[in-house]
Design a protein around this motif. Structure first.
Motif, PDB file in Angstrom:
ATOM      1  N   VAL A  15       0.838  -1.204   0.000  1.00  0.00           N
ATOM      2  CA  VAL A  15       0.000   0.000   0.000  1.00  0.00           C
ATOM      3  C   VAL A  15       0.868   1.248   0.000  1.00  0.00           C
ATOM      4  N   GLU A  16       0.281   2.345  -0.450  1.00  0.00           N
ATOM      5  CA  GLU A  16       0.953   3.633  -0.487  1.00  0.00           C
ATOM      6  C   GLU A  16       0.050   4.617   0.245  1.00  0.00           C
ATOM      7  N   THR A  17       0.579   5.225   1.317  1.00  0.00           N
ATOM      8  CA  THR A  17      -0.242   6.152   2.091  1.00  0.00           C
ATOM      9  C   THR A  17      -0.489   7.423   1.290  1.00  0.00           C
ATOM     10  N   ILE A  18      -1.729   7.917   1.347  1.00  0.00           N
ATOM     11  CA  ILE A  18      -2.003   9.210   0.707  1.00  0.00           C
ATOM     12  C   ILE A  18      -2.434  10.197   1.787  1.00  0.00           C
ATOM     13  N   LYS A  19      -2.139  11.484   1.533  1.00  0.00           N
ATOM     14  CA  LYS A  19      -2.393  12.506   2.547  1.00  0.00           C
ATOM     15  C   LYS A  19      -3.867  12.891   2.550  1.00  0.00           C
ATOM     16  N   MET A  20      -4.434  12.997   3.738  1.00  0.00           N
ATOM     17  CA  MET A  20      -5.792  13.510   3.857  1.00  0.00           C
ATOM     18  C   MET A  20      -5.651  15.038   3.894  1.00  0.00           C
ATOM     19  N   THR A  21      -6.198  15.721   2.927  1.00  0.00           N
ATOM     20  CA  THR A  21      -5.991  17.167   2.834  1.00  0.00           C
ATOM     21  C   THR A  21      -7.098  17.922   3.575  1.00  0.00           C
ATOM     22  N   THR A  22      -6.870  19.214   3.853  1.00  0.00           N
ATOM     23  CA  THR A  22      -7.899  20.036   4.504  1.00  0.00           C
ATOM     24  C   THR A  22      -8.391  21.088   3.509  1.00  0.00           C
ATOM     25  N   ARG A  26      -6.156  23.082   0.760  1.00  0.00           N
ATOM     26  CA  ARG A  26      -6.466  22.955  -0.677  1.00  0.00           C
ATOM     27  C   ARG A  26      -6.640  24.328  -1.315  1.00  0.00           C
ATOM     28  N   GLU A  27      -7.270  25.246  -0.577  1.00  0.00           N
ATOM     29  CA  GLU A  27      -7.465  26.606  -1.082  1.00  0.00           C
ATOM     30  C   GLU A  27      -6.107  27.250  -1.364  1.00  0.00           C
ATOM     31  N   GLU A  28      -5.179  27.071  -0.440  1.00  0.00           N
ATOM     32  CA  GLU A  28      -3.833  27.633  -0.583  1.00  0.00           C
ATOM     33  C   GLU A  28      -3.107  26.974  -1.772  1.00  0.00           C
ATOM     34  N   SER A  29      -3.238  25.636  -1.872  1.00  0.00           N
ATOM     35  CA  SER A  29      -2.579  24.913  -2.976  1.00  0.00           C
ATOM     36  C   SER A  29      -3.087  25.401  -4.325  1.00  0.00           C
ATOM     37  N   TYR A  46      -5.644  14.097  -2.869  1.00  0.00           N
ATOM     38  CA  TYR A  46      -6.123  12.896  -2.172  1.00  0.00           C
ATOM     39  C   TYR A  46      -6.426  11.777  -3.177  1.00  0.00           C
ATOM     40  N   ILE A  47      -7.262  12.068  -4.176  1.00  0.00           N
ATOM     41  CA  ILE A  47      -7.539  11.061  -5.214  1.00  0.00           C
ATOM     42  C   ILE A  47      -7.143  11.672  -6.561  1.00  0.00           C
ATOM     43  N   ASP A  48      -6.165  11.061  -7.208  1.00  0.00           N
ATOM     44  CA  ASP A  48      -5.583  11.687  -8.395  1.00  0.00           C
ATOM     45  C   ASP A  48      -6.152  11.082  -9.678  1.00  0.00           C
ATOM     46  N   TYR A 364     -17.829  29.243 -22.899  1.00  0.00           N
ATOM     47  CA  TYR A 364     -16.647  28.404 -23.165  1.00  0.00           C
ATOM     48  C   TYR A 364     -15.339  29.142 -22.912  1.00  0.00           C
ATOM     49  N   TYR A 365     -15.335  30.462 -23.122  1.00  0.00           N
ATOM     50  CA  TYR A 365     -14.089  31.213 -22.942  1.00  0.00           C
ATOM     51  C   TYR A 365     -13.792  31.525 -21.476  1.00  0.00           C
ATOM     52  N   GLU A 366     -14.686  31.069 -20.589  1.00  0.00           N
ATOM     53  CA  GLU A 366     -14.360  31.116 -19.149  1.00  0.00           C
ATOM     54  C   GLU A 366     -14.171  29.689 -18.613  1.00  0.00           C
ATOM     55  N   PHE A 367     -14.131  28.715 -19.490  1.00  0.00           N
ATOM     56  CA  PHE A 367     -13.706  27.345 -19.219  1.00  0.00           C
ATOM     57  C   PHE A 367     -14.515  26.609 -18.116  1.00  0.00           C
ATOM     58  N   PRO A 368     -15.784  26.284 -18.401  1.00  0.00           N
ATOM     59  CA  PRO A 368     -16.617  25.601 -17.397  1.00  0.00           C
ATOM     60  C   PRO A 368     -16.024  24.284 -16.879  1.00  0.00           C
ATOM     61  N   ALA A 369     -15.299  23.550 -17.748  1.00  0.00           N
ATOM     62  CA  ALA A 369     -14.745  22.267 -17.284  1.00  0.00           C
ATOM     63  C   ALA A 369     -13.560  22.481 -16.341  1.00  0.00           C
ATOM     64  N   GLN A 370     -12.896  23.630 -16.483  1.00  0.00           N
ATOM     65  CA  GLN A 370     -11.835  23.975 -15.543  1.00  0.00           C
ATOM     66  C   GLN A 370     -12.471  24.375 -14.204  1.00  0.00           C
ATOM     67  N   VAL A 371     -13.619  25.049 -14.283  1.00  0.00           N
ATOM     68  CA  VAL A 371     -14.351  25.421 -13.063  1.00  0.00           C
ATOM     69  C   VAL A 371     -14.665  24.152 -12.265  1.00  0.00           C
ATOM     70  N   LEU A 372     -15.174  23.134 -12.950  1.00  0.00           N
ATOM     71  CA  LEU A 372     -15.530  21.901 -12.243  1.00  0.00           C
ATOM     72  C   LEU A 372     -14.280  21.209 -11.678  1.00  0.00           C
ATOM     73  N   ALA A 373     -13.189  21.216 -12.431  1.00  0.00           N
ATOM     74  CA  ALA A 373     -11.954  20.593 -11.935  1.00  0.00           C
ATOM     75  C   ALA A 373     -11.504  21.279 -10.642  1.00  0.00           C
ATOM     76  N   VAL A 374     -11.553  22.614 -10.637  1.00  0.00           N
ATOM     77  CA  VAL A 374     -11.143  23.362  -9.435  1.00  0.00           C
ATOM     78  C   VAL A 374     -12.089  23.049  -8.271  1.00  0.00           C
ATOM     79  N   GLU A 375     -13.382  23.015  -8.556  1.00  0.00           N
ATOM     80  CA  GLU A 375     -14.362  22.769  -7.479  1.00  0.00           C
ATOM     81  C   GLU A 375     -14.223  21.367  -6.896  1.00  0.00           C
ATOM     82  N   LEU A 376     -13.876  20.389  -7.719  1.00  0.00           N
ATOM     83  CA  LEU A 376     -13.693  19.015  -7.201  1.00  0.00           C
ATOM     84  C   LEU A 376     -12.487  18.945  -6.278  1.00  0.00           C
ATOM     85  N   TYR A 377     -11.449  19.673  -6.628  1.00  0.00           N
ATOM     86  CA  TYR A 377     -10.270  19.707  -5.759  1.00  0.00           C
ATOM     87  C   TYR A 377     -10.611  20.422  -4.454  1.00  0.00           C
ATOM     88  N   ARG A 378     -11.283  21.558  -4.598  1.00  0.00           N
ATOM     89  CA  ARG A 378     -11.689  22.351  -3.430  1.00  0.00           C
ATOM     90  C   ARG A 378     -12.561  21.498  -2.497  1.00  0.00           C
TER      91      ARG A 378
END
Ligand code: F0G
Length: 465
Positions: A15-22, A26-29, A46-48, A364-378
């Motif tokens: 197994v490989e330990t993964i960090k539980m983030t806060t 995450r906001e800072e990262s 946490y989940i890549d 599209y020029y404000e990148f909705p799929a990037q918005v979702l990627a950021v929100e999932l990380y957040r």
């Protein structure tokens, strides 16, 4: 409803330990990374799900193979084992190892393409498109129209539009078409499979006009699994037989082995009829020695060749593939229950969430799929990848932002890495984002971008209302 999870046909030995983030961390990262997922540190995730490429878990058999790798500079035992295994599976005479997929493209495309040429594909992956362009040619996508409607559940949405292919060949002139590329599965369209029937028709057209047919083979095994499951007449054939038939229609293949062969690094290049294509093989060898290394190691260590030879076979095991595609179906089933749209039916290596449907007011020029990627990380420390207008980039002539056919946030699932509980964390996070989606009305602007393949490095900032 609910889709049943197909249990793992393996047990966990290391197994490989993964960090539980806060949330604060995450906001800072995110700020530190300029809101670009490629700039995040892996340990802060946490989940890549950035990619299924090179992120796979090798088996005990492969790790044992690593210890037996032959590191001879020329003629290593591991090279012969790899070449023979690949010859047996694909039925190709010449097999060339390289360090990864884009290396096989760099080695071969410059030999076949140049200024004034075009290359036509069911869809080019982004680095593949870049190598067509770096060779001086133009890359044209020619996928079936159904692929462009995420809610349309039709089979083999990765197929080439054969009518359009033929009219493109007539339009540009067969002598100017350097090659046709079949990407199996079709990554950019959502990991969607290509049918054997479609491959046969494309091969027929290529033959008629004397054009070389290349398979971009990164996910050949997942494609074969879909053929067995969904294409008439293939239910009783083995995955190996289907793979062999698929490849029998092509002249060459380029392959990133970091996907279906379940290793962390590697690539392959193949030429079916080495005698008929003696000049091409000689060119490949020359290019390989210049850029990758001697022909019997191609930029890989002997141990990598060994792991790759073993992975080629493991990737074709049907129980493994049933579990693997089962993971996608399970996650997609949870999204169905929650009313979250994605490229459907679900593809082979990930779930491509339709971010344009989730954020209909973000252009599209404000990148909705990037918005979702950021929100999932957040939300949960999950890293996904934008496959939409941010990735597509600017028109080379007008420098204006192009509009992509899709705005997908890709949740690529590494092989043999995450469990059902991880998939539940992913689904729960998406549902949580959906619940507050109405409050998110603006996207991102690019503050800095490099000239080539910008999405890997660009800096972004949130647009304030
Ligand atoms: N072709 C396809 C269809 C791919 O998906 C990739 C890589 C490549 C070629 C290039 O191979 O990375 O080994 O040089 N796709 C990865 C992805 C990076 O995330 O989909 P490579």
């Amino acid at each position: 409803m609910g889709v049943k999870y197909i249990p793992e046909p393996f047990r966990i030995k290391m197994v490989e330990t993964i960090k539980m983030t806060t949330r604060e961390g995450r906001e800072e990262s995110l700020k530190q990374a300029n809101y670009n997922m490629f700039n995040l540190k892996g340990e802060d995730v946490y989940i890549d799900l950035l990619t299924d490429s090179g992120t796979n878990a090798m088996s005990s058999g492969q790790w044992a193979g690593i210890m037996q790798g032959d590191e001879a500079y020329a003629g290593a035992k591991s090279y012969y084992r790899l070449a023979e295994t690949a010859q047996e599976i694909f039925g190709f005479e010449y097999i060339q190892p390289v360090h990864q997929g884009r290396a096989s493209e760099k080695v071969m495309f410059t030999l076949l393409l140049g200024k004034g040429k075009v290359a036509i594909s069911n869809m080019f992956f982004d680095t593949t498109r870049a190598h067509v362009e770096l060779a001086g040619a133009r890359a044209i996508d020619c996928v079936v129209e159904e692929a462009k409607v995420p809610s349309l559940r039709s089979k083999f949405k990765g197929n080439m539009d054969v009518k359009k292919l033929e009219s493109l060949i007539t339009e540009y002139g067969a002598e100017n078409v350097g090659m046709v590329v079949m990407t199996i599965t079709n990554n950019s369209a959502g990991g969607q499979p290509v049918s054997v029937q479609n491959m046969k028709e494309v091969a027929g057209i290529c033959k008629k006009y004397g054009i070389l047919l290349n398979i971009d083979a990164a996910r050949y095994a997942e494609n074969a699994y879909f053929v067995k499951r969904d294409e008439e007449g293939y239910q009783d054939k083995s995955i190996m037989e289907i793979t062999r038939e698929m490849f029998s229609y092509a002249d060459t293949f380029t392959m990133s082995a970091k996907k279906d062969t379940i290793v962390n690094i590697g690539g392959l290049l193949g030429v079916k009829d080495a005698k008929k294509n003696g000049d091409l093989v000689m060119g490949i060898k020359g290019q390989c020695i210049s850029f990758e290394g001697f022909v019997t190691y191609g930029g890989l260590a002997g141990r990598d060749l060994e792991a790759l030879a073993i992975g080629l076979k493991e990737g074709l095991e049907e129980d493994y593939l049933a579990y693997r595609i089962g993971q996608m179906e399970y996650l997609a089933g949870r999204l169905d229950d929650a009313g979250i749209a994605y490229q459907s039916p679900v593809g082979g290596h990930g779930v491509f969430v339709d971010a344009a449907a989730l954020f209909p007011d973000i252009p599209y020029y404000e990148f909705p799929a990037q918005v979702l990627a950021v929100e999932l990380y957040r939300e949960a420390g999950i890293r996904a990848c934008e496959i939409g207008s941010f990735l597509l980039g600017n028109d080379p002539d007008t420098k204006k932002q192009l509009k992509a056919d899709f705005e997908f946030t890709r949740l690529a699932i590494p092989r043999r890495v995450y469990t059902q509980a991880h998939l539940d964390v992913i689904a729960d996070a998406l549902i949580a984002v959906k619940e507050r989606a109405k409050e998110i009305r603006r996207g991102y602007r690019i503050t800095w971008e490099p000239p080539v393949l910008r999405h890997f490095q660009a800096h972004l900032e949130p647009i304030k209302e």
